[in-house]
Design an enzyme around this catalytic site. Sequence first.
Site, short mmCIF file in Angstrom:
data_model
loop_
_atom_site.label_atom_id
_atom_site.label_comp_id
_atom_site.label_asym_id
_atom_site.label_seq_id
_atom_site.Cartn_x
_atom_site.Cartn_y
_atom_site.Cartn_z
CE1 TYR A 1 3.60 -13.54 1.48
CE2 TYR A 1 4.36 -13.32 3.74
CZ TYR A 1 4.28 -12.84 2.46
OH TYR A 1 4.91 -11.66 2.13
CD GLU B 1 8.06 -11.74 4.45
OE1 GLU B 1 6.83 -11.55 4.47
OE2 GLU B 1 8.81 -11.15 3.65
CG ASP C 1 0.73 -11.09 0.70
OD1 ASP C 1 0.55 -11.02 -0.54
OD2 ASP C 1 1.33 -10.21 1.34
#
Length: 366
Positions: free
Chosen positions: A122, A39, A140
């Site tokens: 996030y 991520e 996002d």
Amino acid sequence: MNDPSIPTLADALLSWFDRTRRDLPWRQNRTPYRVWLAEIMLQQTQVQTAIPYYERFLSRFPTLADLAQADEQAVLKLWEGLGYYSRARNLLAAARQVMREDNGQLPCDFKALRALPGIGDYTAGAILSLACGQQAAAVDGNVVRVLARWSGTAWSAKSLQDRRQAADFVLTHMPAGRPGDFNEALMDLGATVCLPREPRCPACPLAGGCQAYCRNLTAALPLRDKSPDVPTERRLLLLIAAPGFWHVRQRPPRGLLAGLFTFDWLAPDQDPRAFRTWLQGQDNVLVQPLPSLTHRFSHLAWHVDALRLGLPRADLGELAAWLETDGPQPDGRWAGRQELQQLPFPAAVDQYRRQELDEPPKTASP
Ligand code: SF4
């Protein structure tokens, strides 16, 4: 009343995801460490670009404990070309913090994750849903786009308040038992079908219930904010070379491109015209203009002019008086070919080093 012939958001999305899910390396063996690394890399990097970086990084640092012991320069080197190097420094700082405070295990807890360097809402949501199996949203820009269109809501991906509302919306629709798949399906749909400019609505599993598609609003949603103009700084890069050596300089430990290496810069208080005039009188300096470039960061752009200055030996002499002296080694230092290959250089100026070493240009240079 809902039309019973239209499947729920979760049913439509998950059955599409089960048929089409992309086989990506971070989707195998989803541990918190592997999900976290992916991520962070994907925050500013395309999937196809990130894959080889991800695999190289994991083969060098297979566990969080391995990463925590790493030297910062080795981490930055593996990140070279991906840009946004604060991501790599934060990864390292967070790994060390987890070793000190959490016995080397990334915590499956929102507050504890958010307290780590570089982990925002996030990323915390992605780790919790994908690796810990918890009901958590990971919203996002892609996800805001899909949901703004599907629900017909005037959300903007740039608005924190709108992102929070979209996160609440995700939690309302997230099915028990598949939080990670639900988030990944939204991400995949945003990346491959519900595209920013030309969404592929006829091929979309959500088309039947999509407000934007039915009401011809796909171009209007989500709300778009113009990306702000950023100030441009003009810099003169000085690639100083002697037989077998190049003069390099490490950036200060904080701020733009912190800790990375570059060639030299004309000091900010020096006048470039005065410097060029001075150069004309230096018989022992071979001056060669190099191509200029412009590199845009998130808040600033650099317009870089560049000169190659060939010296007869590895000694700056009077040239030293013109150079920037910022950084941990104010005088810079000389590096041989092998070291120049290994030092982490930012994408902003890496093309000069590659030309010098006769290396092909990197394909990824965000
Ligand atoms: S139907 Fe079109 S606008 Fe609606 S979610 Fe699908 S791709 Fe996006």
